[in-house]
Design a protein around this motif. Structure first.
Motif, short mmCIF file in Angstrom:
data_model
loop_
_atom_site.label_atom_id
_atom_site.label_comp_id
_atom_site.label_asym_id
_atom_site.label_seq_id
_atom_site.Cartn_x
_atom_site.Cartn_y
_atom_site.Cartn_z
N UNK A 157 -1.79 -17.84 3.35
CA UNK A 157 -1.83 -19.27 3.04
C UNK A 157 -0.54 -19.73 2.41
N UNK A 158 -0.27 -20.99 2.55
CA UNK A 158 1.02 -21.55 2.17
C UNK A 158 1.02 -22.06 0.74
N UNK A 159 1.98 -21.56 -0.05
CA UNK A 159 2.16 -22.12 -1.39
C UNK A 159 2.77 -23.52 -1.31
N UNK A 160 3.53 -23.78 -0.23
CA UNK A 160 4.17 -25.09 -0.06
C UNK A 160 3.13 -26.20 0.11
N UNK A 161 1.94 -25.84 0.59
CA UNK A 161 0.87 -26.82 0.77
C UNK A 161 -0.15 -26.72 -0.37
N UNK A 194 -2.92 -22.10 -4.32
CA UNK A 194 -3.62 -21.19 -3.43
C UNK A 194 -4.85 -20.59 -4.11
N UNK A 195 -4.67 -20.11 -5.34
CA UNK A 195 -5.81 -19.50 -6.01
C UNK A 195 -6.77 -20.57 -6.54
N UNK A 196 -6.26 -21.76 -6.83
CA UNK A 196 -7.16 -22.85 -7.23
C UNK A 196 -8.14 -23.17 -6.11
N UNK A 197 -7.63 -23.23 -4.88
CA UNK A 197 -8.53 -23.48 -3.75
C UNK A 197 -9.50 -22.33 -3.55
N UNK A 198 -9.03 -21.10 -3.74
CA UNK A 198 -9.91 -19.94 -3.60
C UNK A 198 -11.06 -20.02 -4.61
N UNK A 199 -10.74 -20.38 -5.85
CA UNK A 199 -11.78 -20.52 -6.87
C UNK A 199 -12.69 -21.71 -6.56
N UNK A 200 -12.13 -22.78 -5.98
CA UNK A 200 -12.97 -23.91 -5.56
C UNK A 200 -13.97 -23.49 -4.49
N UNK A 201 -13.54 -22.60 -3.60
CA UNK A 201 -14.45 -22.09 -2.56
C UNK A 201 -15.53 -21.20 -3.17
#
Length: 287
Positions: A157-161, A194-201
């Motif tokens: 996954x992209x850190x830029x996004x 990236x990890x924020x989205x992972x924790x959101x999931x």
């Protein structure tokens, strides 16, 4: 995973040159200080250490790099298991090495290769059984070798996004510590989103973002102590009061409120079950 007796040491990686595309120029070197902790936890320089460079695209070179590094620390019993296929994970002599080792060290590279070639194999089963039942048994890993310890594994996954839905790609890891999501090279590559989205999931899980030359010694599947020169960023989503990850379209900015974030450094401790931080006194010695 409760009541485990073994020790995990996920490490954030420590690349030699930075961001070159050619892996030979960006080997995941580990500082001797971190490796010294691994050796100590495994029982000292006489420990039987197995290096598994499965994640790497240049496993021979990476294996030799680890042999040299461990030899520098005085280790005399280090073996490289070059596992490149699922069939390799069923070889009797390889399985015997895993059964008799004091420490397993996974290299960096592509964590999905570890899932593909070791996940679900006899070696995977032996690793889980020994980690659960054998006091003093150590599984360490840097970069990819750290990320694969989770069940819900960051695979890309992209850190830029960052902070857009879709910035993180997930797949199943080896589930050594299902309570965590682990990301590496964390500060250097700006992987907060990236990890924020992972924790959101997976808001019931705890995200660990490991900086380079930084690791965690995790005892009994619960008690964590930071080692190394950098920081571990802990992301705890249990108190989220707003999380729109499930309803967003891909590429849409995310909203997360009351995400708890801790910044931990050398010697600080974290209790996974209690989700509690113990900060080392400022005058305490560096470990």
């Amino acid at each position: 995973m409760q009541h485990v007796k073994g020790t995990l040491i996920p490490i954030g990686g420590n690349e030699d040159k930075g961001f070159e595309d050619d892996e030979i120029h960006r080997l995941d070197y580990i500082e001797e200080g971190i490796l010294a902790h691994v050796v100590e936890e495994a029982g000292g320089i006489d420990a039987k250490i197995i290096v598994i460079p499965t994640a790497s695209s240049i496993p021979i070179e990476v294996g030799e790099n680890y042999l040299t590094a461990f030899a520098t620390l005085g280790c005399k019993n280090v073996t490289v298991l070059d596992i490149r296929t699922q069939a390799d994970s069923e070889k009797a002599d390889f399985i015997q090495h895993i059964k008799t080792a004091d420490c397993i060290m996974f290299s960096g590279g592509d964590q999905s290769k570890i899932s593909k070639y070791i996940g679900g194999s006899t070696i995977h089963t032996v690793l889980l059984e020994r980690y659960k039942n054998d006091a003093g048994f150590v599984i360490a890993g840097t970069s990819a070798g750290a990320m694969m310890m989770a069940e819900e594994m960051v695979s890309g996954g992209s850190a830029a996004k960052a902070f857009l839905k879709g910035a993180v790609k997930m797949r199943k890891g080896l589930a050594l510590i299902p309570e965590l999501i682990i990301d590496t090279h964390f500060i250097q590559r700006g992987r907060f989103g990236r990890i924020s989205e992972a924790v959101a999931k997976f808001p019931s899980l705890i995200g660990f973002g490991l900086a380079e030359d930084t690791g965690m010694i995790i005892k009994n599947g619960n008690s964590c102590t930071v080692i190394g020169s950098g920081m571990v960023i802990v992301f705890d989503g249990k108190n989220l009061t707003h999380n729109n990850e499930k309803v967003l379209e891909l590429g849409t900015p995310m909203t997360m409120t009351n995400l708890t974030v801790h910044v931990l450094s050398n010697g600080d401790q974290y209790d996974i079950n209690k989700r509690q931080v113990t900060v080392l006194p400022i005058e305490a010695p560096f470990i």
